[in-house]
Design an enzyme around this catalytic site. Structure first.
Site, PDB file in Angstrom:
ATOM      1  N   TYR A  21     -10.016 -51.276  12.143  1.00  0.00           N
ATOM      2  CA  TYR A  21      -9.468 -50.052  11.541  1.00  0.00           C
ATOM      3  C   TYR A  21      -8.240 -50.390  10.696  1.00  0.00           C
ATOM      4  O   TYR A  21      -8.257 -50.323   9.495  1.00  0.00           O
ATOM      5  CB  TYR A  21      -9.135 -49.025  12.622  1.00  0.00           C
ATOM      6  CG  TYR A  21      -8.739 -47.678  12.045  1.00  0.00           C
ATOM      7  CD1 TYR A  21      -9.714 -46.800  11.585  1.00  0.00           C
ATOM      8  CD2 TYR A  21      -7.398 -47.298  11.945  1.00  0.00           C
ATOM      9  CE1 TYR A  21      -9.361 -45.572  11.035  1.00  0.00           C
ATOM     10  CE2 TYR A  21      -7.045 -46.081  11.401  1.00  0.00           C
ATOM     11  CZ  TYR A  21      -8.018 -45.223  10.946  1.00  0.00           C
ATOM     12  OH  TYR A  21      -7.670 -44.021  10.405  1.00  0.00           O
ATOM     13  N   SER A  49     -13.812 -44.404   8.315  1.00  0.00           N
ATOM     14  CA  SER A  49     -12.680 -43.720   7.698  1.00  0.00           C
ATOM     15  C   SER A  49     -11.789 -44.756   7.001  1.00  0.00           C
ATOM     16  O   SER A  49     -12.233 -45.432   6.084  1.00  0.00           O
ATOM     17  CB  SER A  49     -11.924 -42.910   8.750  1.00  0.00           C
ATOM     18  OG  SER A  49     -11.052 -41.996   8.157  1.00  0.00           O
ATOM     19  N   ASP A  65     -18.220 -33.425   5.606  1.00  0.00           N
ATOM     20  CA  ASP A  65     -16.969 -34.139   5.844  1.00  0.00           C
ATOM     21  C   ASP A  65     -15.914 -33.617   4.877  1.00  0.00           C
ATOM     22  O   ASP A  65     -15.953 -33.911   3.689  1.00  0.00           O
ATOM     23  CB  ASP A  65     -17.165 -35.643   5.646  1.00  0.00           C
ATOM     24  CG  ASP A  65     -15.959 -36.458   6.105  1.00  0.00           C
ATOM     25  OD1 ASP A  65     -14.890 -35.855   6.338  1.00  0.00           O
ATOM     26  OD2 ASP A  65     -16.082 -37.687   6.228  1.00  0.00           O
TER      27      ASP A  65
END
Length: 719
Positions: free
Chosen positions: A492, A572, A655
């Site tokens: 991430y 993301s 989204d």
């Protein structure tokens, strides 16, 4: 944020050939002719923006339009899904993954209980229910009864129960409804005794705390103005304001408590203090933990508020107060955070209660006359209990290397609950009495597998600049470690988010089938406090990519995986990570799985929540930030002529956190480029958003597709 038919004979050969031969075959594929897989035609437009002397082409800008509004975008989505679905149907491991994931998901799961009055509220999923159900008990040992079952709200199971909060006396429940994965919420109130909804309904709520007045007369919430028709899923979120809603009245009668029209980009969240005498409004400009604090006396409506902090320089998390003496967790003067108190009459003078130490302080909550402190030590959870003045009381013994969460409570009650999980250990809920120190199990799942079959190791590797970075490696015991294994590397690296050990049935299925799972604790996260976060954002963002590349190189050098056996995954901000490193080192990876990624770094701040991300990414409108962003933006740096790994992008039509146009444009550009013979596909889910609220069956289907795709291109034989 936040968190993407060709060479079948080659894949089959790679399964049975030696690593050297497989590498030679992969090299041959790099120079092979264009793939026979026919991608949909995607119109290119002559759109060029001149920015700081640079002409930036954006040939797929039309794909930014909302799929619900532009029929051309809807047709493109349908065409891409047809091609992707046809390809995924050919994957041999898909059904096996889906079956094993379904088995691993099929266990009773509980959420953390919340006590209100004499009642206990908690969620429960019997295993494969699309959405978890909210239960209430009369007393700790009472029988649970269903209070809210969202599984009947929509035929496809995509309407979810989101945030919820019982009133102080437990008579009413405030809850929010999330439809199709959107960040927008509809807020309602239920009478707990009868199970009936009241007439109250609040709309256009997003990124909001929900907190009751202590007397139960109403609640505080935050909302945005109603968007214009057709713009709810794309327009920028601005002018966030705090309101008070009195039960039994229409939303139009709600009282505006706090607004910042002069600073429309501020978010404002309201918290009622332990004693109910104050409303603390926390203001923020972006995703960074840099806050303002404004205090309203609840017993004097209309009274002038007190501004405690207004410099937006540090983290301030309210823990408790005794009269005017407030306790906060803060990183002011302590990059790994500390516990302090202040007098609201003289807020500039801080008293240190618990000093910064080697572990990173990530949470604090008051329970009775104790404060429970949550720490991360090398990305693993630790918990300690102190007195209200900070004096040490006891360490809380956790079950293993893993993640603990919860520890919420009230100043009037010594009881708290916490959850613990790890990579091979599903969540168990514990009850803790902070007076006696006694811990007991509240809810423990019955498992369909043996956690002892899996091993969890923590490794440390050196990144490009010599920084030592931790990484967890999960594998099945007894796996042949004399040769590399197909591996999924997950990362991430942003927004101060820490990657701590947590249970995932879908990832465990990958390990159960013989693959290795690696999770790297990259810079940009919060594992080692503010300095670790700062080292991976803005003009330091390349450190995150270097860390991830370094993790892959380490896994290969150590023989954990081999070249041609490594897949990467992230969602993301992690989708951005996967897109960026795939551009920078396409030779290192066999497959890439970017999910709901931020792929256009020059226009991210123009849609919905994107403007918040400037804290980590910078401003495309500022020249130096623009140069940094352009240098790594996945959409703008696809390398024509390079041999790319197999890529499966995943996103969803609803989204409204990272709008799907990011993934649409990136995929179109990748398919247009001469980027090798492996497939470059996009899977677009319907009636799903950024991730939260997604029903169980959709989670399993998407994960089975992704890991079957990774298995094919890393050589994992799935039976």
């Amino acid at each position: 944020m936040f968190r993407k038919n060709l060479s079948a004979p080659l894949a089959l050969v790679a399964l049975i050939m030696s690593p050297v031969a497989a590498e030679a075959a992969a090299d041959a594929a790099a120079s092979a002719p264009a793939p026979s897989l026919a991608y949909p035609d995607t119109a290119r437009v002559d759109t060029v923006d001149a920015q700081f002397g640079v002409d930036v082409a954006d040939p797929y800008r039309w794909l930014e339009d909302d799929v619900r509004v532009n029929p051309k975008v809807a047709a493109w989505v349908a065409a891409q899904n047809r091609v992707t679905d046809a390809y995924l149907d050919t994957l041999p491991g898909r059904d096996a993954f889906k079956a094993r994931m379904t088995e691993l998901y099929d266990y009773e799961r509980f959420g953390l209980p919340r006590k209100a009055g004499t009642r206990y509220f908690y969620t429960r999923n019997d295993g494969l229910q699309p959405q978890s159900v909210l239960f209430v008990r009369e007393g700790l040992k009472g029988d649970g009864r269903i209070l809210i079952d969202p599984n009947g709200w929509a035929k496809d199971g995509a309407t979810a129960l989101a945030e919820w909060a019982p009133s102080e006396d437990g008579k009413h429940l405030l809850y929010s409804v999330q439809d199709g994965g959107t960040d927008w919420r509809i807020v309602r109130v239920k009478d707990v005794a009868t199970g009936q909804d009241l007439s109250d309904e609040i709309r256009w709520v997003k990124f909001s705390a929900l907190d009751w007045a202590k007397d139960g007369s109403g609640f505080y919430y935050s909302r945005f103005p109603e968007p214009k028709d057709g713009e709810a899923f794309q327009s920028l979120n601005e002018n966030h304001a705090v309101y008070f809603h009195k039960l039994g009245t229409p939303q139009s009668a709600d009282t505006l408590i706090h607004a910042t029209p002069g600073k429309p980009k501020l978010n404002n969240a309201a918290i009622v203090t332990d004693d109910g005498k104050y409303l603390l409004v926390v203001g923020s400009e972006g995703t960074d933990e840099r806050y303002s604090l404004t205090l309203y006396p609840t017993e004097k409506p209309g009274a002038k508020p007190t501004v405690l902090v207004d410099d937006f320089a540090n983290n301030w998390e309210y823990v408790t107060n005794i009269g005017p003496r407030f306790t906060f967790l803060t990183n002011k003067g302590a990059p790994r955070q500390r516990l302090v108190s202040l007098d609201i009459r003289k807020p500039a003078a801080l008293t240190e209660l618990v000093a910064e130490n080697d572990a990173t302080l990530v949470g604090a909550s008051r329970v009775g006359d104790r404060i429970i402190l949550s720490y991360l030590g090398d990305a693993k959870s630790e918990a300690r209990m102190v007195a209200l003045d900070g004096r040490p009381v006891a360490n809380i013994n956790l079950a293993d290397i893993g993640s603990a969460s919860g520890f919420g409570g009230k100043s009037t009650d010594p009881e708290t609950f916490y959850a613990f999980s790890s990579y091979a250990r599903p969540t168990t809920i514990y009850r803790l009495d902070t007076v006696t120190g006694k811990t007991e199990i509240f809810a423990e799942p019955k498992l369909t597998f043996d956690p002892k079959q899996f091993s969890v190791e923590q490794r440390f590797f050196k990144s490009k600049d010599g920084t030592e970075v931790p990484m967890f490696v999960v594998m099945k015991k007894g796996i042949d470690r004399s040769k590399g294994s197909p591996t999924v590397l997950y990362g991430y690296g942003g927004f101060n988010v820490s990657m701590t050990p947590a249970f995932s049935p879908t990832r465990l299925a990958w390990v159960d089938k013989g693959g290795v799972l690696a999770i790297a604790n990259l810079r940009g996260g919060g594992e080692y406090g503010k300095a670790w976060h700062d080292a991976g954002r803005l003009d330091k963002k390349q450190n995150v990519f270097d860390d991830f590349i370094g993790a892959g190189e380490y896994l290969i050098a150590q023989g954990i995986t081999g070249k041609g056996q490594l897949a990467i995954e992230g969602g993301s901000n992690g989708g951005l990570l996967v897109g960026a490193v795939t551009n920078q080192r396409p030779d290192l990876f066999a497959a890439a799985l970017p999910a709901v990624g931020v792929m256009d770094m020059l226009r991210f701040d123009r849609f919905t929540a994107g403007r918040y991300w400037t804290d980590d990414y910078g401003y495309p409108s500022k020249e130096q930030d623009f140069k940094t962003l352009l240098a790594y933006s996945p959409y703008h740096n696809i390398r024509d002529g390079a041999a790319y790994p197999a890529v499966l992008v995943t996103t969803a039509d609803t989204d409204d956190r990272v709008v799907p146009g990011h993934s649409f444009k990136y995929t179109a550009a990748l398919q247009h480029a001469h980027a090798g013979s492996k497939p470059h596909l996009i899977r677009i889910e319907t009636r799903a958003g950024h991730g939260s609220g997604k029903p169980t069956d959709k989670i399993i289907s998407e994960a089975a597709d992704k890991y079957a795709f990774a298995a094919k291109w890393t050589g994992l034989s799935v039976e």
